[in-house]
Structures are given as C-alpha cells and as structure tokens.
Design a protein around this motif. Structure first.
Motif, mmCIF file in Angstrom:
data_model
loop_
_atom_site.group_PDB
_atom_site.id
_atom_site.type_symbol
_atom_site.label_atom_id
_atom_site.label_comp_id
_atom_site.label_asym_id
_atom_site.label_seq_id
_atom_site.Cartn_x
_atom_site.Cartn_y
_atom_site.Cartn_z
ATOM 1 N N MET A 310 -8.393 8.349 69.351
ATOM 2 C CA MET A 310 -9.806 8.022 69.233
ATOM 3 C C MET A 310 -10.407 7.574 70.564
ATOM 4 S SD MET A 310 -11.362 8.457 66.351
ATOM 5 C CE MET A 310 -11.099 8.732 64.612
ATOM 6 N N LEU A 311 -9.614 6.936 71.391
ATOM 7 C CA LEU A 311 -10.121 6.475 72.684
ATOM 8 C C LEU A 311 -10.421 7.633 73.622
ATOM 9 C CD1 LEU A 311 -7.932 3.332 73.461
ATOM 10 C CD2 LEU A 311 -10.396 3.382 73.036
ATOM 11 N N LEU A 314 -13.859 8.973 73.073
ATOM 12 C CA LEU A 314 -14.799 7.876 73.287
ATOM 13 C C LEU A 314 -15.029 7.642 74.775
ATOM 14 C CD1 LEU A 314 -16.441 5.625 71.875
ATOM 15 C CD2 LEU A 314 -14.447 4.153 72.193
ATOM 16 N N TRP A 318 -18.615 8.688 77.028
ATOM 17 C CA TRP A 318 -19.186 7.334 76.975
ATOM 18 C C TRP A 318 -20.701 7.347 77.188
ATOM 19 C CZ3 TRP A 318 -17.087 2.812 75.540
ATOM 20 C CH2 TRP A 318 -17.761 1.643 75.864
ATOM 21 N N LEU A 321 -22.914 8.459 74.022
ATOM 22 C CA LEU A 321 -22.771 7.780 72.734
ATOM 23 C C LEU A 321 -24.123 7.255 72.244
ATOM 24 C CD1 LEU A 321 -19.481 5.748 73.343
ATOM 25 C CD2 LEU A 321 -19.784 7.794 71.950
ATOM 26 N N TRP A 323 -25.865 4.639 71.278
ATOM 27 C CA TRP A 323 -25.765 3.186 71.192
ATOM 28 C C TRP A 323 -26.875 2.586 70.336
ATOM 29 C CZ3 TRP A 323 -21.445 0.966 72.370
ATOM 30 C CH2 TRP A 323 -20.607 1.539 73.329
ATOM 31 N N GLY A 509 -15.848 13.312 68.200
ATOM 32 C CA GLY A 509 -16.073 12.465 69.366
ATOM 33 C C GLY A 509 -17.074 11.361 69.082
ATOM 34 N N GLU A 510 -18.142 11.689 68.350
ATOM 35 C CA GLU A 510 -19.133 10.682 67.995
ATOM 36 C C GLU A 510 -18.615 9.744 66.906
ATOM 37 O OE1 GLU A 510 -23.170 12.273 67.451
ATOM 38 O OE2 GLU A 510 -22.356 14.194 68.132
ATOM 39 N N ALA A 512 -15.727 8.515 66.817
ATOM 40 C CA ALA A 512 -14.732 7.598 67.377
ATOM 41 C C ALA A 512 -15.281 6.185 67.512
ATOM 42 C CB ALA A 512 -14.263 8.114 68.736
ATOM 43 N N LEU A 513 -16.554 6.048 67.895
ATOM 44 C CA LEU A 513 -17.115 4.707 68.125
ATOM 45 C C LEU A 513 -17.160 3.884 66.837
ATOM 46 C CD1 LEU A 513 -18.396 2.652 70.003
ATOM 47 C CD2 LEU A 513 -20.613 3.763 69.615
ATOM 48 N N LEU A 516 -13.407 3.187 65.615
ATOM 49 C CA LEU A 516 -12.675 2.159 66.362
ATOM 50 C C LEU A 516 -13.257 0.773 66.132
ATOM 51 C CD1 LEU A 516 -11.918 3.923 69.765
ATOM 52 C CD2 LEU A 516 -10.301 3.236 67.998
ATOM 53 N N THR A 517 -14.549 0.690 65.884
ATOM 54 C CA THR A 517 -15.137 -0.605 65.546
ATOM 55 C C THR A 517 -14.552 -1.138 64.241
ATOM 56 O OG1 THR A 517 -17.196 0.063 66.634
ATOM 57 C CG2 THR A 517 -17.296 -1.836 65.161
#
Length: 536
Positions: A310-311, A314, A318, A321, A323, A509-510, A512-513, A516-517
């Motif tokens: 997952m990283l 991410l 970066w 993303l 946000w 890819g999107e 992953a954020l 992982l949270t």
C-alpha cells in the motif's frame, strides 16, 4: 415503585432496539406465501447451491489455515525460547489492525497482471502473458482470511498454554517423556478448546465479511444478500438469505461458547498440576530457525507485506492524492465513530450498573441479548433494519420513517449500536468485576443509592475502563464496511466505504490513503492488548 417500573420498561425497550434486526428477519417468515415460496425455490435451483458450496469450502479452508498458523505461533512463543521470542509475542497481534478487505486490496494491487511484480518479471525475463495465477478467487480469499484472522486462534491458544502447558510439560519431562511426546500428548490436547473457540470466532468474521467477497467476486451468503437487495431489488430473497446466514453464525456462536466452557473446565482441572517454576524449552540451531520462521512468516504475510504494497502507490502518487476529500472522509468517519462510541459506552454502563444493583432475570436477559450483537453480521443487521422500514412505508406513505433511518445518522448509528454495544459492555463488566461489593454496601449505609452511587462511587473507578471501551468501539466503527455501505446518509462517505469503492473501480493507488489510515487506527487496540498481555 415507580422508578422500578420505569427502569423495567426502559430495559424492555432497549432489548427491543438491540434485537430488532433479528426479530424482523424472523417476522419476515410469517409472510411466507406462494410468492416467497417461489423465490426460495428459484434460489435453490440457481444461486443457493453456489452460495452454500462456496461458503462451506471457504470456511473449512480458513478453519484449517487459522488453526495451523495460530496454534503453531502460540506454541512457539509459549513453549520454547529462541531469539526474538519477546518481540514475536506482541508482533503476532499486528494483523488484527489490518481489515481483511485492505489486505485483499494490497495483494491484488501488487500481484495482478498489471501489477509491479508481474510487469518486472515479464520485462526482465522476456515472459509473456500471466506469470502468476489470478488472486481474486476462493484460494486467494483463503490466503487473505488466514493471515488476517489467525490472531484469534493465537491469542486464545497462547492464553491457554501460558496458564497450564509449561507446568504440565515440565511434569511430563520429569517423568521421562521426550519433547515430541510432550507436545503431542500434553500441549495440543490442552489447547484444543482454545483453538476451537478461536476458529469459531475467525469463521464468524469470514461469514460476516463483505469487502473481500465482493472484491474477489466470491459467491458467499453476504455477497448474495447485498446483490439480492441492491442489484435485484428483492428484499424477500435478501431476508431469506440473511436468515440462513444468521443460522450459520448461531451455530458457530454455540460452538464457540461450548469451547469456552471446556477451556474453563480444563483450567480448573490443571490448577494443582506441574511446577510454578517451569520455563520454556530453549532452542538452538535448526530448531531455533524453524521457530523463528514459524512466527515471522505470518507477520510478514498478514501485516508487513500488505503495508509495503500500500505504501508503494501512496508514495509514488503523493502529489496527486485527494487531500481535500480525504479530510471530509476522515471527518465523517470520526463523527460517526464518536457518536456511536459515546452512545454504546453509555448503554454499556447503564446495563452493567443494572446488573450490579438489580441482578434479576430481565436484566441478565437484556445483557445477554446485547452481548450477542457482535456476532450478528453487518449484512443481517442491514436487512433486519430495512425490512421494518419497508413495512412502515405502507402505513406511513409520506416516507417519514424511511427518511429518519436512511437519510440521517439515526439508521447507521442504530446498526452500530446493535453490533458494537457488546464490545463496550464487555469492558464495562470487567471494570465492575474489579470493584468490591463492599464499597456498594458502605455507600448505601451512608445513604448513597441509585444514580448517586454510580456517579460518586463507581464512576471514579471506571474512568479508565470507560475510556478503553469507547476507544474499542470507535476503532471498530471506523473499520466497519457492510452496514456503513448501505445505511450511511447521502454525502457521508467514510474511509472504509471510500477505500472499497476506489478499489472496486481499480483505483488502488487512491485507495491506499484511506486504507492505510484505517490500519493506523486499528493499531491502537492492538497496542493496548499487547500492553495488557505484558502486564499479566
């Protein structure tokens, strides 16, 4: 007298609210007419055999996997001493922080045809076509569930072995039994009830899962429930499938309770056995390396590799993303989790206080019903809540009932309370168990009763327990997917829902954020649990 009647009425209403999904499913069978019979017959000819076979094969495979991995790791860290054992004792709990659907997304992103591993192998070795078989199938789901859920077996088996196995194995050694015989005839039989209880818990999670089954395209009961309700608009078929799933979960719950009783019996039988100074058997050479691998591989497959997979997307994307949207998703998740955690904790404290002060059959019955909610799958809760809404729409055509359940936070918080009040209740009851009854007697002699007793005597002693209960419910709500996916209000996507939707659209890819949270949030109870085990 009036206060006693009001408290009784309140307990009955609470019991009704927490059991409404199950009661609604049972009530749906009272409408079993010719149309319902035709729907059930059609499902029996088409989808029901696939749902049954797939669910049974999945459960049997996962049961074997979690039993082997959980028992092997528990035996290694409990019965033997080797380099890194102290680290493995808590590190083996790390997969508990990984929702199974996050593990599924991670492995799919890395191992699929267009993933970095297969692309690198084709470019490096001149290969063509698919290098590895497709992971999005039943064997892939077995892999995901095994390394996500084995900590249930590991934790219970480790507890059973820690309490009695070392002493009994020491006694067997003094009687001349070799190591292989001590493991085969002492340790394994002693841990068998704990392994059975852990396997039952893992299978309940497997049957309740929606994210992995839907993403991998596996025809399980949970996926079938959502397909019947959302895609085919057949509430009756969804109710029938939900009832079958509930029956399977009830069977697993009965097996888990029976195994827990056998665990207590085995512990009582072994109280006077063995030596208090028994120590784990030291290992060296090849045996030490084998024990180290047995503990390291589950952590690698269940936590380290999914996080690394997952990283990679991410870090690589970066700057792209979302946000702004992430802040909104996180805010929705935190808001729903905070409301649900506060409500569940208050309900748990009220029920625990009622059992403490008035331990009658009604109070104990309500507490038992509240404790069963965690075993009810999210899909069953969704169907059980939406069925009464459909019935109420006939009596109130203006849609007011449906609005409050589906367009506000009321419906989703209600589902969370049905499912997670049991988590807070267990913590509250454990906190009350550490408060001596003599304190209540002394307070009553001084004229402190009722709410004053809870506020002035119990609450100062329950603050840490209450905080832990609220935190556990908060984390569970953050990770919950099936009920949230259907009952969330409009424009209130959570991190779990967004991760699922992005992964389903192949935008891993999107995804992953938010994924992982959720893993970071899930680490909180794992850290708490590992600290508790070390203190013991």
């Amino acid at each position: 007298m009036l206060s006693r009647i009001s408290s009784t009425v309140g307990l009955l209403l609470l019991a009704l609210a927490l059991t409404l999904p199950v009661l609604a499913l049972l009530a749906s069978w009272s409408q079993f007419d010719a149309a319902a019979r035709e729907v059930l017959a059609e499902m029996s000819r088409t989808v029901l055999p696939d749902y049954t076979v797939t669910s049974v094969v999945l459960c049997l495979s996962v049961a074997l996997g979690v039993a082997v991995v959980g028992m092997a790791t528990a035996s290694a860290v409990t019965l033997f001493d080797f380099p890194g054992r102290r680290v493995f004792e808590w590190a083996l709990l790390l997969p508990l922080a990984m929702p199974a659907y996050v593990v599924a997304y991670a492995y799919t992103d890395f191992l699929q045809f267009s993933g970095p591993l297969q692309v690198w192998m084709r470019e490096s070795f001149g290969l063509r076509g698919r290098v590895f078989p497709e992971i999005r199938n039943t064997p892939g789901a077995v892999w995901v569930f095994t390394f996500s859920l084995y900590p249930y077996v590991y934790l219970l088996a480790r507890t059973a072995l820690t309490e009695r196995a070392a002493q009994l194995m020491e006694a067997a050694r003094l009687l001349g039994a070799p190591l292989s015989r001590r493991i085969r005839e002492v340790a394994l039989p002693l841990a068998r009830p704990a392994v059975a209880a852990g396997v039952a818990l893992a299978l309940m999670e497997t049957l309740a899962d929606f994210g992995v089954a839907s993403y991998f395209g596996i025809q399980t009961f949970t996926a079938g429930i959502y397909k019947a309700w959302l895609s085919m608009d057949m509430p009756l078929a969804a109710a029938q499938l939900a009832t079958m799933l509930l029956a399977l979960v009830a069977l697993l719950l009965w097996l888990e309770r029976r195994a827990q009783q056998r665990m207590r019996f085995a512990s009582l039988r072994g109280q006077r056995a063995g030596s208090a100074d028994a120590q784990p058997v030291p290992l060296s050479g090849g045996r030490s390396a084998l024990a180290w691998l047995a503990c390291a591989l589950p952590i690698l497959f269940g936590f380290v590799l999914p996080v690394l997979f997952m990283l990679r997307p991410l870090i690589g994307g970066w700057e792209e993303l979302p946000w702004t949207s992430f802040v909104q998703w996180a805010g929705n998740s935190v808001r729903l989790a905070a409301i649900s955690a506060a409500a569940a904790t208050v309900l748990a404290l009220v029920l625990a206080f009622a059992v403490r002060t008035r331990p009658g059959p009604l109070t104990r019955g309500v507490v038992q019903l509240a404790g069963l909610g965690y075993a009810v799958p999210g899909a069953v809760i969704v169907v059980g809540l939406l069925l009464p809404v459909g019935w109420a729409q006939k009596a109130f055509p203006d849609g007011s009932i449906g609005y409050w359940v589906t367009a506000t936070v009321m419906g989703i918080v209600w589902a969370y309370l049905v499912r997670f009040t049991a988590v807070a209740l267990q913590s509250a009851q454990s906190g009350y168990a550490r408060i001596p009854a003599s304190l209540d007697d002394s307070a009553r002699m001084l004229g402190t009763t009722g709410a004053a007793l809870a506020a002035r005597v119990h609450w100062p002693l329950l603050r840490r327990t209450t905080a832990a209960a609220a935190l556990l419910v908060f984390v569970d709500v953050m990770k919950e997917l099936p009920a949230t996916l259907v009952l969330r209000p409009f424009n209130s996507d959570t991190l779990a829902v967004v991760a699922y939707q992005l992964a389903r659209d192949e935008r891993l890819g999107e995804a992953a954020l938010p994924a992982l949270t959720l893993v970071l949030v899930g680490l909180v109870p794992v850290i708490m649990l590992s600290r508790t085990l070390r203190q013991r």
